[in-house]
Scaffold this motif. Structure first.
Motif, PDB file in Angstrom:
ATOM      1  N   ILE A   1       0.852  -1.185   0.000  1.00 55.06           N
ATOM      2  CA  ILE A   1       0.000   0.000   0.000  1.00 55.06           C
ATOM      3  C   ILE A   1       0.888   1.236   0.000  1.00 55.06           C
ATOM      4  O   ILE A   1       1.789   1.362   0.816  1.00 55.06           O
ATOM      5  CB  ILE A   1      -0.905   0.019   1.246  1.00 55.06           C
ATOM      6  N   VAL A   2       0.622   2.145  -0.908  1.00 55.48           N
ATOM      7  CA  VAL A   2       1.454   3.340  -0.990  1.00 55.48           C
ATOM      8  C   VAL A   2       0.733   4.570  -0.460  1.00 55.48           C
ATOM      9  O   VAL A   2       1.238   5.269   0.396  1.00 55.48           O
ATOM     10  CB  VAL A   2       1.928   3.587  -2.444  1.00 55.48           C
ATOM     11  N   GLY A   3      -0.457   4.841  -0.925  1.00 57.72           N
ATOM     12  CA  GLY A   3      -1.104   6.105  -0.641  1.00 57.72           C
ATOM     13  C   GLY A   3      -2.111   6.120   0.487  1.00 57.72           C
ATOM     14  O   GLY A   3      -2.900   7.035   0.593  1.00 57.72           O
ATOM     15  N   TRP A   4      -2.110   5.113   1.352  1.00 54.68           N
ATOM     16  CA  TRP A   4      -3.058   5.082   2.461  1.00 54.68           C
ATOM     17  C   TRP A   4      -2.379   5.606   3.705  1.00 54.68           C
ATOM     18  O   TRP A   4      -1.313   5.115   4.091  1.00 54.68           O
ATOM     19  CB  TRP A   4      -3.561   3.658   2.656  1.00 54.68           C
ATOM     20  N   ASP A   5      -2.975   6.588   4.360  1.00 54.57           N
ATOM     21  CA  ASP A   5      -2.319   7.240   5.493  1.00 54.57           C
ATOM     22  C   ASP A   5      -2.183   6.334   6.721  1.00 54.57           C
ATOM     23  O   ASP A   5      -1.434   6.645   7.633  1.00 54.57           O
ATOM     24  CB  ASP A   5      -3.047   8.538   5.868  1.00 54.57           C
ATOM     25  N   ARG A   6      -2.843   5.204   6.749  1.00 55.57           N
ATOM     26  CA  ARG A   6      -2.749   4.287   7.891  1.00 55.57           C
ATOM     27  C   ARG A   6      -1.893   3.055   7.570  1.00 55.57           C
ATOM     28  O   ARG A   6      -1.963   2.043   8.258  1.00 55.57           O
ATOM     29  CB  ARG A   6      -4.145   3.856   8.318  1.00 55.57           C
ATOM     30  N   ARG A   7      -1.098   3.150   6.539  1.00 57.24           N
ATOM     31  CA  ARG A   7      -0.308   2.009   6.079  1.00 57.24           C
ATOM     32  C   ARG A   7       0.603   1.439   7.163  1.00 57.24           C
ATOM     33  O   ARG A   7       0.647   0.236   7.388  1.00 57.24           O
ATOM     34  CB  ARG A   7       0.516   2.407   4.868  1.00 57.24           C
ATOM     35  N   HIS A   8       1.332   2.281   7.855  1.00 49.40           N
ATOM     36  CA  HIS A   8       2.288   1.796   8.858  1.00 49.40           C
ATOM     37  C   HIS A   8       1.569   1.170  10.047  1.00 49.40           C
ATOM     38  O   HIS A   8       2.018   0.145  10.580  1.00 49.40           O
ATOM     39  CB  HIS A   8       3.215   2.927   9.313  1.00 49.40           C
ATOM     40  N   ARG A   9       0.461   1.772  10.424  1.00 53.48           N
ATOM     41  CA  ARG A   9      -0.342   1.207  11.512  1.00 53.48           C
ATOM     42  C   ARG A   9      -0.909  -0.144  11.089  1.00 53.48           C
ATOM     43  O   ARG A   9      -0.913  -1.097  11.873  1.00 53.48           O
ATOM     44  CB  ARG A   9      -1.456   2.198  11.848  1.00 53.48           C
ATOM     45  N   MET A  10      -1.357  -0.256   9.848  1.00 50.87           N
ATOM     46  CA  MET A  10      -1.873  -1.517   9.328  1.00 50.87           C
ATOM     47  C   MET A  10      -0.778  -2.563   9.280  1.00 50.87           C
ATOM     48  O   MET A  10      -0.992  -3.718   9.644  1.00 50.87           O
ATOM     49  CB  MET A  10      -2.468  -1.299   7.929  1.00 50.87           C
ATOM     50  N   GLN A  11       0.403  -2.194   8.833  1.00 56.46           N
ATOM     51  CA  GLN A  11       1.528  -3.136   8.778  1.00 56.46           C
ATOM     52  C   GLN A  11       1.855  -3.639  10.184  1.00 56.46           C
ATOM     53  O   GLN A  11       2.085  -4.834  10.380  1.00 56.46           O
ATOM     54  CB  GLN A  11       2.760  -2.481   8.156  1.00 56.46           C
ATOM     55  N   ALA A  12       1.862  -2.749  11.169  1.00 52.15           N
ATOM     56  CA  ALA A  12       2.148  -3.154  12.541  1.00 52.15           C
ATOM     57  C   ALA A  12       1.075  -4.108  13.070  1.00 52.15           C
ATOM     58  O   ALA A  12       1.387  -5.100  13.739  1.00 52.15           O
ATOM     59  CB  ALA A  12       2.272  -1.920  13.434  1.00 52.15           C
ATOM     60  N   ALA A  13      -0.193  -3.843  12.766  1.00 53.26           N
ATOM     61  CA  ALA A  13      -1.282  -4.731  13.193  1.00 53.26           C
ATOM     62  C   ALA A  13      -1.165  -6.091  12.498  1.00 53.26           C
ATOM     63  O   ALA A  13      -1.373  -7.139  13.117  1.00 53.26           O
ATOM     64  CB  ALA A  13      -2.633  -4.086  12.898  1.00 53.26           C
ATOM     65  N   HIS A  14      -0.816  -6.069  11.224  1.00 49.94           N
ATOM     66  CA  HIS A  14      -0.594  -7.309  10.459  1.00 49.94           C
ATOM     67  C   HIS A  14       0.544  -8.120  11.085  1.00 49.94           C
ATOM     68  O   HIS A  14       0.464  -9.346  11.189  1.00 49.94           O
ATOM     69  CB  HIS A  14      -0.283  -6.943   9.001  1.00 49.94           C
ATOM     70  N   ASN A  15       1.592  -7.447  11.518  1.00 46.94           N
ATOM     71  CA  ASN A  15       2.730  -8.125  12.134  1.00 46.94           C
ATOM     72  C   ASN A  15       2.346  -8.815  13.446  1.00 46.94           C
ATOM     73  O   ASN A  15       2.925  -9.841  13.803  1.00 46.94           O
ATOM     74  CB  ASN A  15       3.878  -7.150  12.362  1.00 46.94           C
ATOM     75  N   VAL A  16       1.384  -8.233  14.169  1.00 49.57           N
ATOM     76  CA  VAL A  16       0.902  -8.859  15.399  1.00 49.57           C
ATOM     77  C   VAL A  16       0.270 -10.212  15.077  1.00 49.57           C
ATOM     78  O   VAL A  16       0.569 -11.227  15.716  1.00 49.57           O
ATOM     79  CB  VAL A  16      -0.108  -7.950  16.132  1.00 49.57           C
ATOM     80  N   ILE A  17      -0.605 -10.238  14.086  1.00 45.46           N
ATOM     81  CA  ILE A  17      -1.279 -11.478  13.703  1.00 45.46           C
ATOM     82  C   ILE A  17      -0.254 -12.496  13.194  1.00 45.46           C
ATOM     83  O   ILE A  17      -0.320 -13.682  13.533  1.00 45.46           O
ATOM     84  CB  ILE A  17      -2.378 -11.207  12.657  1.00 45.46           C
ATOM     85  N   SER A  18       0.717 -12.043  12.425  1.00 48.79           N
ATOM     86  CA  SER A  18       1.768 -12.944  11.922  1.00 48.79           C
ATOM     87  C   SER A  18       2.589 -13.528  13.068  1.00 48.79           C
ATOM     88  O   SER A  18       2.925 -14.715  13.059  1.00 48.79           O
ATOM     89  CB  SER A  18       2.687 -12.205  10.954  1.00 48.79           C
TER      90      SER A  18
ATOM     91  N   THR B   1       5.653 -11.951  19.917  1.00 43.54           N
ATOM     92  CA  THR B   1       4.281 -11.464  19.741  1.00 43.54           C
ATOM     93  C   THR B   1       4.059 -10.225  20.590  1.00 43.54           C
ATOM     94  O   THR B   1       3.481  -9.235  20.122  1.00 43.54           O
ATOM     95  CB  THR B   1       3.259 -12.567  20.080  1.00 43.54           C
ATOM     96  N   TRP B   2       4.520 -10.259  21.840  1.00 43.94           N
ATOM     97  CA  TRP B   2       4.389  -9.063  22.688  1.00 43.94           C
ATOM     98  C   TRP B   2       5.176  -7.888  22.102  1.00 43.94           C
ATOM     99  O   TRP B   2       4.718  -6.745  22.152  1.00 43.94           O
ATOM    100  CB  TRP B   2       4.839  -9.343  24.116  1.00 43.94           C
ATOM    101  N   LYS B   3       6.338  -8.161  21.528  1.00 49.09           N
ATOM    102  CA  LYS B   3       7.118  -7.083  20.901  1.00 49.09           C
ATOM    103  C   LYS B   3       6.356  -6.497  19.710  1.00 49.09           C
ATOM    104  O   LYS B   3       6.365  -5.280  19.508  1.00 49.09           O
ATOM    105  CB  LYS B   3       8.490  -7.595  20.458  1.00 49.09           C
ATOM    106  N   ALA B   4       5.707  -7.357  18.924  1.00 51.28           N
ATOM    107  CA  ALA B   4       4.912  -6.868  17.789  1.00 51.28           C
ATOM    108  C   ALA B   4       3.746  -6.017  18.277  1.00 51.28           C
ATOM    109  O   ALA B   4       3.430  -4.981  17.690  1.00 51.28           O
ATOM    110  CB  ALA B   4       4.409  -8.041  16.946  1.00 51.28           C
ATOM    111  N   ILE B   5       3.106  -6.433  19.363  1.00 48.44           N
ATOM    112  CA  ILE B   5       2.005  -5.642  19.931  1.00 48.44           C
ATOM    113  C   ILE B   5       2.539  -4.314  20.453  1.00 48.44           C
ATOM    114  O   ILE B   5       1.911  -3.268  20.285  1.00 48.44           O
ATOM    115  CB  ILE B   5       1.265  -6.429  21.037  1.00 48.44           C
TER     116      ILE B   5
END
Length: 153
Positions: A72-89, A110-114
């Motif tokens: 995702i390039v132009g979405w202003d919540r991209r980094h927050r989404m990536q961090a949330a995705h990393n939690v699930i991963s 997992t705690w570090k990702a959260i």
């Protein structure tokens, strides 16, 4: 119009590379909401075991049409989404641990990702936490056990 994008489908493809469509933004927001709900529940309870939230989030992540947050390039919540995705991963990796040592290492990851996610989130000042070792290696186990301690500003 740019010469390489003279055809409407090509122009649309170029734009989607910069700005997700409304439907894509809605799908991303739903994925982020579920992943964030999982992370928030973990912080509130001090536990990672919230299978219904994790399973629902993982199901959306596995959707064949799902855009990866890193794409995702132009979405202003991209980094927050990536961090949330990393939690699930990270929690997914925890579920596949074969040994107790792997389990506790994946639990800490997992705690570090959260922790990374919460610092991108709007709840960073209310729900930030530090990861502490509750049992150092060598006491009863040969690996550290961890828990979290909320940080109050």
């Amino acid at each position: 119009m740019i010469a390489c994008c003279s055809q409407p489908p090509e122009a649309i493809a170029v734009l989607h590379g910069f700005i997700p469509s409304r439907d894509e933004q809605e799908a991303l927001a739903l994925r982020m909401a579920l992943a964030e709900n999982y992370a928030l529940t973990c912080i509130a309870t001090g536990s990672l075991a919230h299978e219904a939230l994790f399973s629902a989030s993982l199901e959306l992540e596995r959707d064949s049409d799902a855009t990866r947050p890193s794409e995702i390039v132009g979405w202003d919540r991209r980094h927050r989404m990536q961090a949330a995705h990393n939690v699930i991963s990270a929690y997914y990796q925890l579920q596949s641990a074969d040994t107790a040592r792997e389990f506790y290492g994946d639990e800490e990851n997992t705690w570090k990702a959260i922790q990374v996610w919460v610092r991108f989130s709007p709840w960073r000042e209310d729900l930030d936490f530090e990861i502490i070792v509750s049992e150092p290696p060598g006491s009863l186990y040969s690996w550290p056990k961890v828990q979290i301690q909320r940080v109050y500003y």
